[in-house]
Design an enzyme around this catalytic site. Structure first.
Site, PDB file in Angstrom:
ATOM      1  N   CYS A 137       0.817  -1.139  -0.120  1.00  0.00           N
ATOM      2  CA  CYS A 137      -0.121   0.055  -0.094  1.00  0.00           C
ATOM      3  C   CYS A 137       0.776   1.213  -0.052  1.00  0.00           C
ATOM      4  O   CYS A 137       1.500   1.444   0.981  1.00  0.00           O
ATOM      5  CB  CYS A 137      -1.108  -0.117   1.228  1.00  0.00           C
ATOM      6  SG  CYS A 137      -1.844   1.433   1.322  1.00  0.00           S
ATOM      7  N   CYS A 140      -0.601   3.829   1.998  1.00  0.00           N
ATOM      8  CA  CYS A 140      -0.499   3.959   3.687  1.00  0.00           C
ATOM      9  C   CYS A 140       1.110   4.092   4.181  1.00  0.00           C
ATOM     10  O   CYS A 140       1.145   4.846   4.857  1.00  0.00           O
ATOM     11  CB  CYS A 140      -0.691   2.598   3.968  1.00  0.00           C
ATOM     12  SG  CYS A 140      -2.156   1.794   3.559  1.00  0.00           S
ATOM     13  N   ASP A 141       2.203   3.870   3.120  1.00  0.00           N
ATOM     14  CA  ASP A 141       3.615   3.563   3.413  1.00  0.00           C
ATOM     15  C   ASP A 141       4.508   4.506   2.794  1.00  0.00           C
ATOM     16  O   ASP A 141       5.691   4.674   3.010  1.00  0.00           O
ATOM     17  CB  ASP A 141       3.951   2.406   3.409  1.00  0.00           C
ATOM     18  CG  ASP A 141       3.371   1.445   4.624  1.00  0.00           C
ATOM     19  OD1 ASP A 141       2.808   1.685   5.538  1.00  0.00           O
ATOM     20  OD2 ASP A 141       2.936   0.289   3.998  1.00  0.00           O
TER      21      ASP A 141
END
Length: 323
Positions: A137, A140-141
Site C-alpha cells: 500500500c 499507507c506507507d
C-alpha cells in the site's frame, strides 16, 4: 461446540475498521449487534506497523489501533464473538450463518466486512521484510520513503498509480513488470512514461528481497531478466507489491452479486448489496481506496442503512438478541 441459535437484528462478519465501526454505530442504535471476528481479528492493520494517516493520531501501531477499536466496540455493547463463519444462507429470512465452532446465528440484517488480502509474490524474504520495507500500500506507507529509492512490482493500473504516487516522496521509482507491455490504461501509461523519476524494468521478476547491512530493513532486491535468466541486484529502500487483492467473498459467491474480480457489488452511494437486508463495507467492496478511514466510513454507512432497513419493517424496536 454447538448451542442454541443466536438471533440478532444485525450480524457483522469481519473485525477490521469496517466491522468494528459498523458494530459501534449499530450498538448506538440499540440493535444489539453480534460481530464474528473471523480468521484474522483486527484485519490487515494487525500486520501493519506505524499508521500515520489515522485521524487523531500522529502515529499509532496498527495492532494497537485495532485493539482500541475492539475495546470501544465491546464497551459500547457489541457482542464480539471469537469464531469464523463457515457457511451462510441468504435465501431465507432471517438469514442463517454457521460458525466453524458449530454455533448457529440468525440475523435480520447482515453486514459483510470480510475485507481483502493483498496478493504477494510468495517469497520467504518478502514475508520477512513485510512492515520493514515491503508493503502492498503506497498510500499507507509512501511517506516513509521520502528521498529514498523504491521499486513497485506489477503492470496494471494499480501498479502504475502506486508508482506515480510514490514519486511524491521517493527520488527514484523502479516499476518491474513480467511482460514487455503494461496492462494499465493509456492515460496512466502516458503519465508514467512522462515522469522522470520512474524507470521501467521490463520482462523481469523479483526473486529475492535482501536486507541492509544490519539485516533489519530492505536494502536491495534481486531481479531476474526472464528472457536471459540473468539476475541483477538493485539497491532499493522499499518494495511495493501491486499485483492485486483477493476480496474475501467466497462465502457469498452465488448469493450476492459480485464483480469480475470478486468484489461485492453495491448500489450507488450505498452499501446495500443485491440481497435486501445485506450490506457490504470496507475492502470487500472497495478496490480503489483500500484505506482504514474509508473502510470505517463504510462501516458507519452500513450500520445506518441496516437500522433504516429494519425500521422500515418494524424490526428495529425490540431487542431480540439471545444467547
Amino acid at each position: 461446540m454447538t448451542g442454541a441459535t443466536r438471533h440478532t437484528r444485525l450480524l457483522i462478519i469481519g473485525s477490521g475498521p469496517a466491522g468494528y465501526t459498523a458494530g459501534i454505530y449499530a450498538a448506538r442504535a440499540a440493535l444489539d449487534p453480534v460481530l464474528v471476528q473471523g480468521l484474522q481479528p483486527g484485519g490487515q492493520l494487525t500486520i501493519t506497523t506505524d499508521v500515520e494517516n489515522w485521524p487523531g493520531d500522529v502515529t499509532v501501531l496498527g495492532p494497537a489501533l485495532m485493539e482500541r477499536m475492539e475495546a470501544q466496540a465491546r464497551h459500547i455493547g457489541v457482542d464480539v464473538v471469537t469464531d469464523m463463519i463457515a457457511s451462510v444462507d441468504l435465501s431465507q429470512h432471517p438469514f442463517v450463518a454457521v460458525g466453524e465452532s458449530g454455533a448457529p446465528y440468525r440475523a435480520d440484517t447482515l453486514v459483510i466486512a470480510t475485507g481483502a488480502q493483498a496478493r504477494w509474490l510468495g517469497l520467504d524474504s518478502e514475508q520477512r521484510y513485510r512492515g520493514s520495507g515491503v508493503s502492498a500500500c503506497a498510500t499507507c506507507d509512501g511517506f516513509f520513503f521520502r528521498g529514498r529509492t523504491v521499486a513497485v512490482v506489477g503492470g496494471g493500473n494499480s501498479a502504475v498509480e502506486e508508482a506515480l504516487f510514490l514519486t511524491n516522496f521517493a527520488t527514484k521509482v523502479y516499476l518491474i513488470h513480467r511482460r514487455a507491455a503494461l496492462r494499465a490504461d493509456r492515460t496512466n501509461q502516458a503519465r508514467l512514461f512522462a515522469n522522470p523519476r520512474i524507470e521501467m524494468i521490463w520482462a523481469s521478476e523479483v526473486t529475492e528481497v535482501v536486507g541492509d547491512a544490519g539485516g533489519r530493513v530492505v536494502g536491495a532486491i534481486d531481479i531476474r531478466h526472464l528472457p536471459s535468466g540473468a539476475i541483477n541486484r538493485v539497491p532499493v529502500d522499499g518494495l511495493f507489491v501491486a499485483i492485486g487483492h483477493h476480496p474475501a467473498t467466497e462465502l457469498f459467491r452465488g448469493q450476492i452479486a459480485l464483480d469480475d474480480e470478486g468484489y461485492a457489488v453495491t448500489a450507488p452511494d450505498s452499501t446495500a448489496t443485491s440481497v435486501p437486508g445485506v450490506f457490504a463495507a470496507g475492502d470487500v467492496r472497495d478496490k480503489i481506496f483500500r484505506q482504514a478511514v474509508t473502510s470505517a466510513a463504510m462501516g458507519c454507512m452500513a450500520a445506518l442503512e441496516a437500522e433504516r432497513w429494519l425500521a422500515e419493517r418494524g424490526l428495529a424496536e425490540a431487542g431480540r438478541n439471545a444467547a
